[in-house]
Design a protein around this motif. Structure first.
Motif, PDB file in Angstrom:
ATOM      1  N   UNK A  10     107.711  -7.136 120.314  1.00  0.00           N
ATOM      2  CA  UNK A  10     107.504  -6.190 118.951  1.00  0.00           C
ATOM      3  C   UNK A  10     107.676  -7.148 117.150  1.00  0.00           C
ATOM      4  N   UNK A  11     107.808  -8.635 117.331  1.00  0.00           N
ATOM      5  CA  UNK A  11     108.251  -9.742 116.340  1.00  0.00           C
ATOM      6  C   UNK A  11     106.321  -9.856 116.130  1.00  0.00           C
ATOM      7  N   UNK A  12     106.324 -10.641 117.698  1.00  0.00           N
ATOM      8  CA  UNK A  12     104.374 -10.625 118.284  1.00  0.00           C
ATOM      9  C   UNK A  12     103.838  -9.724 117.312  1.00  0.00           C
ATOM     10  N   UNK A  13     104.213  -8.397 117.477  1.00  0.00           N
ATOM     11  CA  UNK A  13     103.173  -7.205 117.548  1.00  0.00           C
ATOM     12  C   UNK A  13     103.396  -7.190 115.864  1.00  0.00           C
ATOM     13  N   UNK A  14     103.337  -7.649 115.137  1.00  0.00           N
ATOM     14  CA  UNK A  14     104.306  -7.399 114.081  1.00  0.00           C
ATOM     15  C   UNK A  14     103.552  -8.111 112.965  1.00  0.00           C
ATOM     16  N   UNK A  15     103.507  -9.520 113.687  1.00  0.00           N
ATOM     17  CA  UNK A  15     102.892 -10.584 113.015  1.00  0.00           C
ATOM     18  C   UNK A  15     101.473 -10.489 113.371  1.00  0.00           C
ATOM     19  N   UNK A  16     100.890 -10.099 114.562  1.00  0.00           N
ATOM     20  CA  UNK A  16      99.476  -9.994 114.105  1.00  0.00           C
ATOM     21  C   UNK A  16      98.873  -8.491 113.870  1.00  0.00           C
ATOM     22  N   UNK A  17      99.945  -7.692 113.676  1.00  0.00           N
ATOM     23  CA  UNK A  17      99.420  -6.712 113.004  1.00  0.00           C
ATOM     24  C   UNK A  17      98.987  -7.128 111.463  1.00  0.00           C
ATOM     25  N   UNK A  18     100.541  -7.156 110.738  1.00  0.00           N
ATOM     26  CA  UNK A  18     100.771  -8.053 109.065  1.00  0.00           C
ATOM     27  C   UNK A  18      98.674  -8.755 109.070  1.00  0.00           C
ATOM     28  N   UNK A  19      98.602  -9.645 110.216  1.00  0.00           N
ATOM     29  CA  UNK A  19      97.018 -10.100 110.274  1.00  0.00           C
ATOM     30  C   UNK A  19      96.148  -9.284 109.830  1.00  0.00           C
ATOM     31  N   UNK A  20      95.648  -8.951 110.752  1.00  0.00           N
ATOM     32  CA  UNK A  20      95.000  -7.386 110.872  1.00  0.00           C
ATOM     33  C   UNK A  20      94.759  -6.858 109.876  1.00  0.00           C
ATOM     34  N   UNK A  21      95.743  -6.762 109.370  1.00  0.00           N
ATOM     35  CA  UNK A  21      96.094  -5.874 107.968  1.00  0.00           C
ATOM     36  C   UNK A  21      95.205  -6.360 106.786  1.00  0.00           C
ATOM     37  N   UNK A  22      95.817  -7.630 107.137  1.00  0.00           N
ATOM     38  CA  UNK A  22      95.811  -7.819 105.456  1.00  0.00           C
ATOM     39  C   UNK A  22      94.021  -8.402 105.222  1.00  0.00           C
ATOM     40  N   UNK A  23      93.617  -8.085 106.292  1.00  0.00           N
ATOM     41  CA  UNK A  23      92.026  -8.538 106.120  1.00  0.00           C
ATOM     42  C   UNK A  23      91.303  -7.296 105.516  1.00  0.00           C
ATOM     43  N   UNK A  24      92.084  -5.920 104.737  1.00  0.00           N
ATOM     44  CA  UNK A  24      91.621  -5.047 104.479  1.00  0.00           C
ATOM     45  C   UNK A  24      91.710  -5.694 102.989  1.00  0.00           C
ATOM     46  N   UNK A  25      90.862  -4.617 102.073  1.00  0.00           N
ATOM     47  CA  UNK A  25      91.014  -4.785 100.832  1.00  0.00           C
ATOM     48  C   UNK A  25      92.656  -4.722  99.996  1.00  0.00           C
ATOM     49  N   UNK A  26      93.062  -3.984 100.485  1.00  0.00           N
ATOM     50  CA  UNK A  26      94.820  -3.257 100.374  1.00  0.00           C
ATOM     51  C   UNK A  26      95.576  -3.636 101.653  1.00  0.00           C
TER      52      UNK A  26
END
Length: 416
Positions: free
Chosen positions: A6-22
Motif C-alpha cells: 500500500x505504501x508503494x502504491x500510494x507513492x506511485x499513485x501520487x507521482x502519477x497524479x502529480x502529472x495532471x494540472x490539478x
C-alpha cells in the motif's frame, strides 16, 4: 495488500497524479481517527473548477456544490476572513494562490484498511504500478530568511501583551514567515522527505497549476459526518525527547500545564460559539478536553467539539460560520484578526487556511494548513510560516523557541 505494498502504491499513485494540472492527495499516515472515513484519497484531473476571489466566494461555492452533486476537493485561504468580517489589509502576495479554489476530479482513488478502491474515472492501475519512483534525497542549499529578527519578534510579543492587558483580546495567534527566493525544488521529493520526518494525520499534497502545498499538518479544522460537525483545535505544544523517561515527563507536564490548558480552553469556548451559529439548539458539546496526542516532533494538546447541524443551515454556511479557525486567530476572533493584520508582516494566504474534500452526500473533512511548505514554481518563491498563541502569561523567549520547534521538521528537510 500488505502495508508495504500500500505504501508503494500510494507513492506511485501520487507521482502519477502529480502529472495532471490539478491534484489533491490526502494521507492520514495510518493514524486511527474515529471521525475519518478514508486513510488516503487521491484526486486528479478536473472535470470542473471554481476559482473565486474574496467577496462572494462562499456564496459561489454553495452554488457550485448545489450544481455538482459530486466529489470535490478544494482550498480555502485565510484571506476569506475579509468576506466573513469587514476587515481587509492589502499585502504583497508572492505565492499567488486563489482565495478559494475547488475542483471536481476526473479520477479518484480511495484507500482504506490496506485496500484501494477506484471511486471515480477509468484509472489505469497498470500505468500507476509501472510509474517509477525514486529514493533520491534532495539536498537543498537554500538561503532561508525570516521576516522578523528575534529582537523584533520579542518586541512584538510585548506589544501584543499590552493589548491583552488592556482587554482588547484574551489570546492572539501571532505568526512569522520564513522564506527563500530563486528556489528550485522537486515538490514530490520534498513532500516525501517532509512526511518521512513528520507523518501526520491530516497531511496532504495539493497541486494547483504551478503552485504547491506540501503539508504535514496534524490539525483538523472541521468535518461533517451525517449531521454531526466536529472541530479539533490544537493549542498546546511541547518538544519530544529521545529519552523515553524524559519524553513521558514532558508529555505529563504538557497535560498538567495550567498555562496550556488556559490557552486551549479559550479556543474551545470560541469554537463552541462558532458552532452554535449552525447547530441544533443545545447540541454543542465538548467530546474531549485537553487530549494529549504524540507526533514525531512534538506532543500536542487537542480538544474535540461537536454539534448537530441545524436542518435550516447549509453545510457551506456552517464552514463559513467557523472560518477562519479559532486556533489560528485568537479570542475574541474579530479583534484578534484585526491585530494580526496590524502586527504580522506577511500575507497569510493559504497558510492557516484549509484544504480537504466534500463528498456527494455533503460530508466533508478539512485540515488546518500549518507545518506546511508553500511553493510557487513559476516565480521560484518558497514560504512557510509558524506561530503560537500569545496570552498575558506568555514568555516571549519561550514563544520564540516554540516557533523554531514547530519549524524544525521543515527546516530539517530544506537544510538537509
Amino acid at each position: 495488500m500488505t502495508k508495504e505494498q500500500i505504501s508503494i502504491f500510494k507513492e506511485k499513485a501520487l507521482k502519477y497524479a502529480s502529472n495532471f494540472e490539478v491534484c489533491c492527495y490526502l494521507d492520514s499516515h495510518q493514524y486511527q481517527d474515529k471521525y475519518g472515513k478514508h486513510d488516503c484519497l487521491i484526486a486528479f484531473g478536473k472535470e470542473k473548477e471554481l476559482i473565486a476571489p474574496v467577496g462572494n466566494a462562499f456564496s459561489l461555492l454553495k452554488t457550485f456544490v448545489k450544481q455538482n452533486k459530486d466529489w470535490m476537493f478544494g482550498l480555502l485561504t485565510y484571506d476569506l476572513k475579509n468576506e466573513v468580517e469587514d476587515i481587509q489589509l492589502l499585502r504583497e502576495d508572492r505565492l499567488g494562490f486563489p482565495d478559494l479554489f475547488f475542483f471536481v476530479p476526473k479520477y479518484l482513488i480511495s484507500i482504506k484498511d490496506d485496500e484501494f478502491k477506484i471511486v471515480k474515472g477509468e484509472v489505469d492501475i497498470e500505468k500507476i504500478w509501472n510509474t517509477p519512483i525514486t529514493d533520491e534525497v534532495r539536498r537543498y542549499k537554500l538561503n532561508i530568511q525570516n521576516n522578523f529578527t528575534k529582537e523584533a519578534y520579542l518586541d512584538h510579543i510585548e506589544k501584543i501583551k499590552q493589548h491583552i492587558k488592556r482587554g482588547d483580546v484574551y489570546e492572539m495567534n501571532f505568526c512569522q514567515e520564513f522564506f527563500a527566493e530563486n528556489v528550485e525544488i522537486d515538490p514530490l521529493i520534498t513532500y516525501k522527505q517532509l512526511t518521512e520526518v513528520s507523518p501526520t494525520p491530516f497531511s496532504g499534497f495539493f497541486k494547483i497549476g504551478n503552485k504547491y502545498i506540501l503539508s504535514a499538518t496534524p490539525e483538523r479544522f472541521l468535518s461533517k459526518r451525517g449531521e454531526i460537525l466536529t472541530s479539533q483545535p490544537i493549542k498546546g505544544t511541547a518538544k519530544r525527547s529521545k529519552d523515553l523517561t524524559e519524553d513521558l515527563a514532558i508529555k505529563n507536564a504538557l497535560k498538567n500545564s495550567k498555562k496550556e490548558q488556559s490557552e486551549n480552553v479559550m479556543i474551545v469556548d470560541l469554537v463552541r460559539n462558532d458552532l452554535t451559529k449552525s447547530a441544533v439548539k443545545g447540541s454543542v458539546k465538548v467530546d474531549e478536553l485537553f487530549g494529549i496526542y504524540t507526533f514525531p516532533q512534538v506532543h500536542q494538546m487537542i480538544s474535540s467539539i461537536s454539534c448537530e447541524l441545524s436542518p435550516n443551515i447549509h453545510f457551506i454556511d456552517a464552514i463559513k460560520n467557523t472560518f477562519p479557525m479559532g486556533s489560528m486567530t485568537g479570542a475574541p476572533k474579530l479583534r484578534a484578526m484585526q491585530l494580526i493584520d496590524q502586527y504580522e508582516r506577511s500575507k497569510r494566504g493559504a497558510y492557516s487556511g484549509s484544504f480537504g474534500y466534500i463528498n456527494p452526500d455533503g460530508d466533508f473533512d478539512f485540515n488546518v494548513i500549518i507545518r506546511s511548505i508553500l511553493y510557487n514554481e513559476e516565480n521560484q518563491y518558497l514560504s512557510f510560516q509558524v506561530g503560537g498563541a500569545i496570552t498575558y502569561q506568555s514568555d516571549a523567549e519561550k514563544e520564540y523557541e516554540e516557533c523554531l520547534l514547530k519549524a524544525s521538521a521543515i527546516m530539517s528537510v530544506l537544510k538537509n
